[in-house]
Structures are given as C-alpha cells and as structure tokens.
Enzyme design. Structure first.
Site, PDB file in Angstrom:
ATOM      1  N   ALA A  11       0.732  -1.274   0.206  1.00 27.36           N
ATOM      2  CA  ALA A  11      -0.188  -0.239  -0.037  1.00 27.36           C
ATOM      3  C   ALA A  11       1.369   1.395  -0.023  1.00 27.36           C
ATOM      4  O   ALA A  11       2.277   1.359   0.481  1.00 27.36           O
ATOM      5  CB  ALA A  11      -1.258  -0.101   0.993  1.00 27.36           C
ATOM      6  N   GLY A  14       3.521   3.242  -4.205  1.00 22.35           N
ATOM      7  CA  GLY A  14       4.171   4.185  -5.871  1.00 22.35           C
ATOM      8  C   GLY A  14       4.269   3.523  -6.675  1.00 22.35           C
ATOM      9  O   GLY A  14       3.677   3.684  -7.833  1.00 22.35           O
ATOM     10  N   HIS A  50      -7.108   9.568  -7.481  1.00 16.36           N
ATOM     11  CA  HIS A  50      -6.486   8.763  -8.730  1.00 16.36           C
ATOM     12  C   HIS A  50      -6.707   9.767 -10.074  1.00 16.36           C
ATOM     13  O   HIS A  50      -5.974   9.418 -11.001  1.00 16.36           O
ATOM     14  CB  HIS A  50      -6.714   7.224  -9.070  1.00 16.36           C
ATOM     15  CG  HIS A  50      -6.457   6.142  -8.370  1.00 16.36           C
ATOM     16  ND1 HIS A  50      -4.583   5.573  -8.860  1.00 16.36           N
ATOM     17  CD2 HIS A  50      -5.458   6.181  -6.791  1.00 16.36           C
ATOM     18  CE1 HIS A  50      -4.699   4.966  -7.979  1.00 16.36           C
ATOM     19  NE2 HIS A  50      -5.027   5.019  -6.526  1.00 16.36           N
ATOM     20  N   SER A  52      -7.601  12.505 -10.672  1.00 15.70           N
ATOM     21  CA  SER A  52      -7.048  14.039 -10.008  1.00 15.70           C
ATOM     22  C   SER A  52      -5.672  13.776 -10.843  1.00 15.70           C
ATOM     23  O   SER A  52      -5.237  15.003 -11.268  1.00 15.70           O
ATOM     24  CB  SER A  52      -6.836  14.752  -8.380  1.00 15.70           C
ATOM     25  OG  SER A  52      -6.070  14.661  -8.155  1.00 15.70           O
ATOM     26  N   ASP A  83      -5.676  -0.618 -13.059  1.00 20.27           N
ATOM     27  CA  ASP A  83      -5.740  -0.622 -11.635  1.00 20.27           C
ATOM     28  C   ASP A  83      -6.826  -1.207 -10.715  1.00 20.27           C
ATOM     29  O   ASP A  83      -7.595  -0.262 -10.979  1.00 20.27           O
ATOM     30  CB  ASP A  83      -5.453   0.454 -11.988  1.00 20.27           C
ATOM     31  CG  ASP A  83      -4.650   1.085  -9.968  1.00 20.27           C
ATOM     32  OD1 ASP A  83      -4.465   0.066  -9.635  1.00 20.27           O
ATOM     33  OD2 ASP A  83      -4.145   2.124 -10.325  1.00 20.27           O
TER      34      ASP A  83
END
Length: 168
Positions: A11, A14, A50, A52, A83
């Site tokens: 978590a 990156g 995400h 943004s 994702d």
C-alpha cells in the site's frame, strides 16, 4: 507482440503512479481500466485522488467484474492500465464468482492482446496472518493471482517506498 507489465508492491508504495508513467510511455492517449467501486466516502476519495492525477490523455473504463471483457473491448489501439487486480479479485470473491476461472481466463487472454497493457496489483502476503477465514482466503487468492499473472506478463516490477525494481 504485446507488451504486458505487472507492477506489484505494498500500500502506498508508488505502484499506481509508476504504472501511469509507464503506460503513457507506451503511447497516448491511454485507457485506464478501473476495477474499484465507491461503496463508501473513503473509497470515493481514493478514486478521486487517482482521477486527479490523470490528465486529458486518459479515457476511463469501469470494469469491476468483467476485466477480460474490458481488455478485449479496448484492444487494438491505445495502451491500457488496469488498476488494480486485487480490487478486481475482491469484487469477484464478494460477488461469489469463480475467481480462479476468471484469473485463468485473464492469463490466457494476455498473449492474444495486440495493444500494451500494464497491470497493478497489491502484495498482500508480506504482513501478518489475518485472523479470519475470509481475509486468509483473500490473501491466499491474491498471492496465487499475482503468481499466475507474473508468469503471464512479459515484465514484472516491484515498487518499494516509491522506488521501482525490475524483477523480470
């Protein structure tokens, strides 16, 4: 031949930001295949964060359950970013779907794809053993999914504290 990349990590390691950068190096515009669903305010905030980060070069496709279908439908053009696989897996398990068959189908589909695809997944097996059966089943399923995807993909990356390391 397609270029398939699997990026894993813990978590906030990156991995999503790395995946976004890698996908855009494969071509623009790109397709963001989102597996998350906003069932609460906290998840809605994560999804908004995400979104943004992404600019107009991204087109978003929602695929909380039918990931293989979304990949087939978007194939033949722009690179895709999925994702993430672990959210997709939890969606399948909570919907009482056959996750093993879905993972097998996805792995079989990868070599057939013509456009590049980058997958993000969480490494969930490095922590403590969960205290309940559902969490243990999920951890085990995620580990098996990641192993199968690592074999199916051309490249494998591990992200640790914002630093990517190529594994395969």
């Amino acid at each position: 031949m397609t270029k398939s990349i699997l990026i894993t990590g813990g978590a906030r390691s990156g991995k999503s930001a790395l995946a976004e950068r890698m996908t855009l190096t494969l071509g623009e515009p790109a397709v963001y295949i989102a597996t998350a669903e906003a069932f609460d305010d906290e998840m809605a905030a994560r999804i908004a964060l995400h979104r943004s980060r992404r600019g107009p070069e991204w087109r978003t496709v929602a695929a909380p359950l039918d990931l293989a279908g979304a990949l087939r439908d978007s194939d033949g053009g722009a690179p895709r970013l999925v994702d993430c696989l672990t959210l997709w897996l939890s969606n399948l398990m909570l919907a009482d779907r056959d996750w093993e068959a879905a993972v097998a189908d996805l792995c079989a589909l990868i070599p057939q794809l013509t456009a590049p695809v980058v997958f993000v997944t969480n490494e969930v097996g490095s922590g403590i053993v969960p205290d309940n059966a559902l969490a243990r089943a999920y951890r085990d399923a995620a580990g098996l999914t990641n192993q199968r995807m690592a074999v199916a993909c051309d490249d494998l990356w591990l992200c640790v504290a914002g630093y990517p390391m190529k594994v395969k």
